[in-house]
Design an enzyme around this catalytic site. Structure first.
Site, short mmCIF file in Angstrom:
data_model
loop_
_atom_site.label_atom_id
_atom_site.label_comp_id
_atom_site.label_asym_id
_atom_site.label_seq_id
_atom_site.Cartn_x
_atom_site.Cartn_y
_atom_site.Cartn_z
N LEU A 25 3.64 62.24 30.15
CA LEU A 25 2.35 62.51 30.80
C LEU A 25 1.72 61.16 31.14
O LEU A 25 1.35 60.39 30.25
CB LEU A 25 1.45 63.32 29.87
CG LEU A 25 2.06 64.65 29.40
CD1 LEU A 25 1.19 65.30 28.33
CD2 LEU A 25 2.25 65.60 30.57
N GLY B 192 -3.25 59.20 32.96
CA GLY B 192 -4.48 58.56 32.48
C GLY B 192 -4.63 57.12 32.90
O GLY B 192 -3.65 56.39 33.09
N GLN C 128 0.34 65.71 39.25
CA GLN C 128 -0.42 66.88 38.83
C GLN C 128 -1.47 67.19 39.89
O GLN C 128 -1.71 66.40 40.81
CB GLN C 128 -1.03 66.68 37.44
CG GLN C 128 -2.11 65.63 37.32
CD GLN C 128 -2.58 65.48 35.88
OE1 GLN C 128 -2.45 64.42 35.30
NE2 GLN C 128 -3.15 66.51 35.30
N HIS D 222 -3.36 68.25 30.94
CA HIS D 222 -1.90 68.32 30.98
C HIS D 222 -1.36 69.75 30.98
O HIS D 222 -0.16 69.96 31.16
CB HIS D 222 -1.25 67.48 29.88
CG HIS D 222 -1.91 67.55 28.54
ND1 HIS D 222 -2.13 68.74 27.87
CD2 HIS D 222 -2.41 66.56 27.74
CE1 HIS D 222 -2.72 68.47 26.71
NE2 HIS D 222 -2.91 67.17 26.61
N ASN E 167 2.87 62.48 25.42
CA ASN E 167 1.94 61.53 26.03
C ASN E 167 2.61 60.16 26.07
O ASN E 167 3.22 59.74 25.08
CB ASN E 167 0.65 61.42 25.21
CG ASN E 167 -0.10 62.73 25.14
OD1 ASN E 167 0.12 63.62 25.95
ND2 ASN E 167 -0.96 62.87 24.15
N ASP F 259 1.32 57.35 25.86
CA ASP F 259 0.71 56.39 24.92
C ASP F 259 1.02 56.70 23.46
O ASP F 259 0.52 56.04 22.55
CB ASP F 259 -0.80 56.27 25.15
CG ASP F 259 -1.57 57.55 24.84
OD1 ASP F 259 -0.95 58.53 24.38
OD2 ASP F 259 -2.79 57.57 25.08
N ASN G 16 1.43 66.96 20.25
CA ASN G 16 1.68 67.06 21.70
C ASN G 16 3.07 66.54 22.08
O ASN G 16 3.31 66.15 23.22
CB ASN G 16 0.61 66.37 22.54
CG ASN G 16 0.24 67.19 23.77
OD1 ASN G 16 0.21 68.41 23.72
ND2 ASN G 16 -0.02 66.54 24.89
N LYS H 237 -4.88 54.70 21.53
CA LYS H 237 -6.05 55.11 22.32
C LYS H 237 -7.08 54.00 22.44
O LYS H 237 -7.88 53.97 23.36
CB LYS H 237 -6.73 56.33 21.67
CG LYS H 237 -5.82 57.55 21.48
CD LYS H 237 -5.41 58.17 22.79
CE LYS H 237 -4.55 59.41 22.59
NZ LYS H 237 -3.98 59.91 23.87
#
Length: 492
Positions: free
Chosen positions: A97, A100, A174, A207, A235, A237, A314, A380
Site C-alpha cells: 500500500l 501515503g 486507488q 486501503h 503497508n 511503512d 494489516n 509512522k
C-alpha cells in the site's frame, strides 16, 4: 427510517448524482472514463453512508473468536517447509500500500521514498527483499504498488532505477473520491482539477479501496492468467512485513477445496496498541472490529488489553480468485469509516473511507495467525525511525532483524518531542544514532542534541525547558537518568 428520512435520503442521492455528472462533464476521454469508475464506487459508498444509523455493531452480539480461528504462529512454523517451496512462491504476488505522503514526518512526496536505513528508502528495502527471494529460490515473485493520485507520478519516476533488478514491478492507482461538505453533503470540488481551489477537493478513500481498484485496473485478471493465486498485502511503512515462507506454505499445502481465502496476521496487544482493530466473532463470521465502529459507552472496554488481547497488523494473505468472485458478486461488505476534516480555510468536510482488513467477513475459510511482534514494525514518526536506524537491528537483504545482543524481544518505548518531528530536524540533532541495545524507555523534549557514540540504557528522560538547550556530549553513557534544563544529571 421514517418516510421523511427516506425522502431526505433520496434527495441527497439525487443531488449528489447531479453534482457528479456536472463534474464529469468538465473532462473527456480516458480521464472521464477513470473518473466515472471512481464515482460509481463513491456513489455506492455514499448510498450506504446515508442508510447507516448509529454504530455498525450490536455490542451484545460480540463474541470471542473460536479457539481454532486464530492459530499461533509457532504451530504454523512447526510444520516446516517442503523442498518445493519455490513452486508456492511462484504463485505469490506481493502488494504494498503506497498511497501515503510523508507530510506527517515533514517530507514532501511519497512516504515510501523517505530514507530509513543506510540511505535505503522503504521502497528500496521492499525491492531488495523480493529480489533476494527471487534469486535464492529462482522464482518470479512480482511486486505490485497501489499508488494514490498523490504518489503515482513521483513513484513511477523512481521505479526506473529498479529496471535491472530481478523484480517485476506493477502499479495501479486507488480511486479518487470527492470530499463532501459536512452540512450540504455535496462535493466541494468545482471541476476535476487538482490545483488551486480544487487542491483539497479530493482524497484517496483508504486501503479498503484496494479490491475495486485492483479489479478495475485489469491487473487482477492479468495475474490470475499468469498462474498467480495469492497476494500478500501490507503497508509499505511496516518494515516487519516480509514474505513469510511458513505462512505461505500453510496456505498452499491445504487441499484446494479447503484452502484459506483470507489470512490476517494479528499480534499481542500492548498499551501502545489499544486503538488497533481486533478480531471478533459476529453473526457466525470472523470479523474485524475497528475503534470507529465501537459505541462510545464501550470504547474503554474495546481498549482493554485483557478482553481484546490481539490487534490487526494489516499483513494480509488473500486468494486472487476469491477477490475476483467476491467483487463480481458485489459482496465486498466493508464498514464505512467517516473521517471528518477541517480544511485550511476552516471548511468542515467528511471523507468516506474503508479498511482492507474489514473484508475478512466476506470470504470463506478465513483464519487469524498470531504472529511475533517482529512482523509489526511500522515507521509512522521519527520516534519509530530512531529504532530502525539504531544498532537494535541489523539489515540483511532488505530485512531488519533484531540484534541477538538485545536481552528483551520488545522494542524500547521512544517518545521524541516536537523539535524532532520533521526528518530533516531529527537528522541534524543526532551526530550518530545512540546505542540503545539496553534501553527500555526514552523521552526527549525541547531543544536537545546528541553527540557521537552516545549510549542510552534503562529509562532516560531528557527535558530542555523553553529557552534552554541540552547537548548530550559525545561518548556519554546515560543509564536510568533524568537530564533537566540546566544539564543536571540525576539518578532515576
Amino acid at each position: 427510517m421514517t418516510e421523511f428520512q427516506e425522502e431526505l435520503r433520496q434527495q441527497h442521492e439525487l443531488s449528489m448524482h447531479r453534482e457528479l455528472e456536472t463534474l464529469l462533464s468538465t473532462v473527456q476521454g480516458t480521464e472521464a472514463e477513470i473518473a466515472r469508475k471512481d464515482f460509481e464506487g463513491f456513489k455506492k459508498l455514499f448510498h450506504r453512508f446515508l442508510l447507516k444509523e448509529g454504530p455498525s455493531v450490536d455490542w451484545a452480539k460480540i463474541l470471542r473468536p473460536p479457539e481454532d480461528s486464530i492459530q499461533p504462529y509457532e504451530k504454523i512454523k512447526a510444520r516446516g517447509l517442503p523442498d518445493d517451496i519455490a513452486a508456492s512462491l511462484n504463485k505469490l504476488v506481493v502488494v504494498k500500500l503506497n498511497g501515503g505522503l510523508g507530510t506527517s514526518m515533514g517530507c514532501k512526496g511519497p512516504k515510501s521514498l523517505i530514507s530509513v536505513r543506510n540511505e535505503n528508502t522503504f521502497l528500496d528495502l521492499t525491492v531488495q527483499q523480493i529480489e533476494h527471494l527471487n534469486k535464492c529460490f529462482k522464482t518470479n515473485v512480482p511486486l505490485v504498488l497501489m499508488n494514490s493520485f498523490n504518489t503515482d507520478e513521483d513513484t513511477k519516476k523512481i521505479l526506473k532505477k529498479y529496471a535491472h533488478h530481478r523484480v517485476k514491478i506493477h502499479t495501479f492507482n486507488q480511486s479518487r473520491y470527492p470530499r463532501i461538505n459536512k452540512e450540504s453533503l455535496l462535493p466541494i470540488g468545482k471541476d476535476l482539477g487538482m490545483t488551486g481551489e480544487n487542491a483539497e477537493a479530493w482524497y484517496p478513500p483508504g486501503h479498503g479501496d484496494t479490491y475495486a481498484s485492483f479489479y478495475n485496473s485489469g491487473l487482477l485478471d492479468k495475474l490470475i492468467a499468469e498462474g498467480k493465486e495469492y497476494i500478500f498485502i501490507s503497508n509499505i511503512d511496516n518494515l516487519g512485513a516480509t514474505v513469510d515462507l511458513f505462512i505461505l506454505n500453510h496456505l498452499m499445502s491445504q487441499p484446494p477445496d479447503r484452502r484459506c481465502e483470507f489470512i490476517m496476521e494479528v499480534t499481542d496487544k500492548t498499551r501502545a496498541d489499544v486503538k488497533g482493530g481486533t478480531l471478533i466473532q459476529y453473526d457466525n463470521h470472523l470479523r474485524l472490529l475497528e475503534i470507529a465502529q465501537v459505541p462510545k459507552a464501550h470504547v474503554d472496554e474495546f481498549k482493554s488489553v485483557t478482553k481484546f488481547k490481539i490487534f490487526n497488523t494489516n499483513n494480509l494473505w488473500i486468494s486472487l480468485p476469491a477477490i475476483k468472485r467476491v467483487h463480481e458478486k458485489n459482496a465486498m461488505d466493508l464498514e464505512i469509516i467517516v473521517n471528518p476534516k477541517t480544511l485550511e480555510g476552516g471548511l468542515n468536510v467528511i471523507q468516506l473511507e474503508t479498511a482492507v482488513g474489514a473484508a475478512i467477513k466476506s470470504f470463506d475459510n478465513v483464519l487469524g495467525i498470531n504472529v511475533p511482534r517482529s512482523r509489526f514494525l511500522p515507521v509512522k514518526t521519527t520516534s519509530d525511525l530512531v529504532l530502525v536506524m539504531s544498532n537494535l537491528y541489523s539489515l540483511d537483504a532488505g530485512s531488519l532483524t533484531m540484534s541477538r545482543e538485545r536481552e528483551f524481544l520488545t522494542t524500547p518505548h521512544v517518545k521524541l518531542g516536537r523539535s524532532f518531528t520533521k526528518v530533516q530536524d531529527y537528522l541534524t540533532r543526532f551526530d550518530s544514532i545512540p546505542d540503545i541495545l539496553e534501553l527500555d524507555h526514552l523521552t526527549v523534549s525541547g531543544d536537545v542534541t546528541f553527540g557521537k557514540n552516545v549510549s542510552l540504557k534503562g529509562t532516560v528522560i531528557i527535558i530542555a525547558n523553553h529557552g534552554d538547550r541540552i547537548d548530550i556530549p559525545a561518548g556519554a553513557v546515560l543509564e536510568n537518568k533524568v537530564v533537566s534544563g540546566n544539564l543536571r544529571i540525576l539518578d532515576h
